[in-house]
Design an enzyme around this catalytic site. Sequence first.
Site, PDB file in Angstrom:
ATOM      1  N   ASN A 186      53.139  27.902  -2.586  1.00 62.44           N
ATOM      2  CA  ASN A 186      54.592  27.668  -3.051  1.00 62.44           C
ATOM      3  C   ASN A 186      55.523  27.925  -1.728  1.00 62.44           C
ATOM      4  O   ASN A 186      56.583  27.393  -1.839  1.00 62.44           O
ATOM      5  CB  ASN A 186      54.732  28.381  -4.165  1.00 62.44           C
ATOM      6  CG  ASN A 186      54.469  29.817  -4.250  1.00 62.44           C
ATOM      7  OD1 ASN A 186      53.340  30.024  -4.175  1.00 62.44           O
ATOM      8  ND2 ASN A 186      55.372  30.645  -4.440  1.00 62.44           N
TER       9      ASN A 186
ATOM     10  N   SER B 118      52.599  23.157 -14.105  1.00 63.73           N
ATOM     11  CA  SER B 118      53.786  23.212 -14.830  1.00 63.73           C
ATOM     12  C   SER B 118      54.807  22.114 -14.793  1.00 63.73           C
ATOM     13  O   SER B 118      54.701  21.412 -13.668  1.00 63.73           O
ATOM     14  CB  SER B 118      54.424  24.364 -14.011  1.00 63.73           C
ATOM     15  OG  SER B 118      55.560  24.817 -14.353  1.00 63.73           O
TER      16      SER B 118
ATOM     17  N   THR C 172      53.934  27.188 -32.402  1.00 62.66           N
ATOM     18  CA  THR C 172      54.338  25.675 -32.686  1.00 62.66           C
ATOM     19  C   THR C 172      54.623  25.044 -31.309  1.00 62.66           C
ATOM     20  O   THR C 172      55.286  25.385 -30.542  1.00 62.66           O
ATOM     21  CB  THR C 172      55.572  25.702 -33.508  1.00 62.66           C
ATOM     22  OG1 THR C 172      55.311  26.198 -34.906  1.00 62.66           O
ATOM     23  CG2 THR C 172      55.892  24.243 -34.061  1.00 62.66           C
TER      24      THR C 172
ATOM     25  N   GLN D 225      52.125  23.697  -7.704  1.00 64.38           N
ATOM     26  CA  GLN D 225      52.970  23.002  -6.551  1.00 64.38           C
ATOM     27  C   GLN D 225      52.108  21.520  -6.208  1.00 64.38           C
ATOM     28  O   GLN D 225      53.002  20.881  -5.747  1.00 64.38           O
ATOM     29  CB  GLN D 225      53.151  23.785  -5.604  1.00 64.38           C
ATOM     30  CG  GLN D 225      54.061  25.050  -5.631  1.00 64.38           C
ATOM     31  CD  GLN D 225      55.299  24.850  -5.748  1.00 64.38           C
ATOM     32  OE1 GLN D 225      55.717  23.642  -5.316  1.00 64.38           O
ATOM     33  NE2 GLN D 225      56.096  25.759  -6.213  1.00 64.38           N
TER      34      GLN D 225
ATOM     35  N   CYS E 212      60.619  32.875  -7.226  1.00 65.10           N
ATOM     36  CA  CYS E 212      60.087  34.019  -8.118  1.00 65.10           C
ATOM     37  C   CYS E 212      59.994  35.478  -7.443  1.00 65.10           C
ATOM     38  O   CYS E 212      59.956  36.163  -8.115  1.00 65.10           O
ATOM     39  CB  CYS E 212      58.567  33.520  -8.411  1.00 65.10           C
ATOM     40  SG  CYS E 212      58.351  32.059  -9.351  1.00 65.10           S
TER      41      CYS E 212
ATOM     42  N   GLY F 274      53.557  27.459 -15.925  1.00 60.07           N
ATOM     43  CA  GLY F 274      52.514  27.767 -14.997  1.00 60.07           C
ATOM     44  C   GLY F 274      52.008  29.059 -15.273  1.00 60.07           C
ATOM     45  O   GLY F 274      50.721  29.503 -15.066  1.00 60.07           O
TER      46      GLY F 274
ATOM     47  N   HIS G   2      58.155  21.798 -15.124  1.00 54.62           N
ATOM     48  CA  HIS G   2      59.252  21.990 -14.254  1.00 54.62           C
ATOM     49  C   HIS G   2      59.169  21.633 -12.671  1.00 54.62           C
ATOM     50  O   HIS G   2      60.464  21.621 -12.199  1.00 54.62           O
ATOM     51  CB  HIS G   2      60.411  23.157 -14.804  1.00 54.62           C
ATOM     52  CG  HIS G   2      59.663  24.369 -14.274  1.00 54.62           C
ATOM     53  ND1 HIS G   2      60.401  24.865 -13.029  1.00 54.62           N
ATOM     54  CD2 HIS G   2      58.937  25.289 -14.466  1.00 54.62           C
ATOM     55  CE1 HIS G   2      59.701  26.274 -12.582  1.00 54.62           C
ATOM     56  NE2 HIS G   2      58.853  26.196 -13.814  1.00 54.62           N
TER      57      HIS G   2
HETATM   58  N1  PLP Z   1      52.184  29.022  -9.642  1.00 51.17           N
HETATM   59  C1  PLP Z   1      52.676  28.600  -8.454  1.00 51.17           C
HETATM   60  C2  PLP Z   1      51.955  28.252  -7.352  1.00 51.17           C
HETATM   61  C3  PLP Z   1      54.181  28.406  -8.543  1.00 51.17           C
HETATM   62  O1  PLP Z   1      55.034  27.905  -7.406  1.00 51.17           O
HETATM   63  C4  PLP Z   1      54.915  29.095  -9.791  1.00 51.17           C
HETATM   64  C5  PLP Z   1      56.308  28.708  -9.654  1.00 51.17           C
HETATM   65  O2  PLP Z   1      56.928  28.759  -8.692  1.00 51.17           O
HETATM   66  C6  PLP Z   1      54.261  29.232 -10.667  1.00 51.17           C
HETATM   67  C7  PLP Z   1      52.621  29.323 -10.574  1.00 51.17           C
HETATM   68  C8  PLP Z   1      54.891  29.731 -12.114  1.00 51.17           C
HETATM   69  O3  PLP Z   1      55.107  28.497 -12.871  1.00 51.17           O
HETATM   70  P1  PLP Z   1      56.308  28.558 -13.953  1.00 51.17           P
HETATM   71  O4  PLP Z   1      57.518  28.929 -13.330  1.00 51.17           O
HETATM   72  O5  PLP Z   1      55.932  27.298 -14.825  1.00 51.17           O
HETATM   73  O6  PLP Z   1      55.685  29.829 -14.903  1.00 51.17           O
END
Ligand code: PLP
Length: 381
Positions: free
Chosen positions: A154, A202, A240, A182, A327, A73, A204
Amino acid sequence: MNNKIIYLDNAATTKISPKALEAMTECLKNNFGNPSSIHRVGSMAKKALETAREQIAEEFRCDPYELYFTSGGTESDNLALQGIAKSLEKQGKNHIITFKAEHPAVLNRCLELEKEGFEITFAPSDKTGCVDPDFIKNAVTSKTALVSVMFANNETGALQPVKQIGEICREKGVLFHTDAVQAAGHIRIDLSELPVDLMSVSGHKLHASKGIGLLYIKNKTPISPILYGGMQERSMRAGTENIPAAAAFAAAVKESYQNLDKQTESIIKISDKLTNGLLSIPGTQLNSIARNKLPNIINVSFDGVDSETMVLMLSLKNICVSGGSACTAADSKPSHVLSAMGLDLPRIKSAVRFSPDTDISDEEIDYVIRTCRELTEKLKK
Ligand code: PLP
């Protein structure tokens, strides 16, 4: 309760699903080639990559060649913002509109662009954590290159009026990016109808692996790459490709959309039970109050309880939650999302995010509520 971990932090990351793991393992074992190689092993890898792209495109209803694989993401958001800024700056377009409650991947990229001379407008949040489309409409100027507003927040799950904002952008002839990290996998996203030009996803966050994401770039969108090297991803993203992760990503996207209705029904029940239980604890206030929201994100403040202490105490009881977002966990600053909603500092500092998945039982929800009640009583003393 036995020693089973009750994982309620799926907004931070999810466990890889068995189907995604199988797709990934199969690829790691039997398909190790470099898709840029022209021999048989390379062709096999190329085929796996393109199959993954096609499967994902089918779910999001777009052209497979509008999807560009990235590392996740954060990279997708950076590519969207920086790539558009770089491309449109030459035409004198040096203004970006975004939302105060965006993820740091968007906000911090915008702050960097500001240092480079871009003008950034940060749209405010209302009390429920949503942006006002009229604010965006009035903020657009002849210099606006891009509007970037997230699909779902998020920290609160608040769904933003993406369709309305997209329509405004189309009307005004401005490009629109949405960070759907999200939302993807949790709500249906039909790109054949939704007026967006760029969208970040994203892996994960939807039961694929870490290290994979994508940026949807609508055909003919003027964007420059931000990574230079080989010609992978049609020169939009050199390096790659991560084929095993792309295969897992496709399996996870497919699975989440195949089971979406059932999953949504189940998560709403879980969310209602958990929310009502948490709110029955004296001094608990609900922060995730948007009328339209993702049901799997519940944000509450436990009056007089420090959120970090609560998260650590819950962890000792085998319950994994988060204070604000993962984060920003290492960041001692109070949540910018809850601040933007106008919450006072004590309430922000006592906020805890619960993001369940459908694997939690009624008995486990009761245990979580009981434990939160006991801990809040103890910590208040
Ligand atoms: N954007 C949002 C709304 C998110 O919740 C997150 C991760 O918490 C990200 C971007 C970042 O994604 P990634 O962890 O895949 O870099």
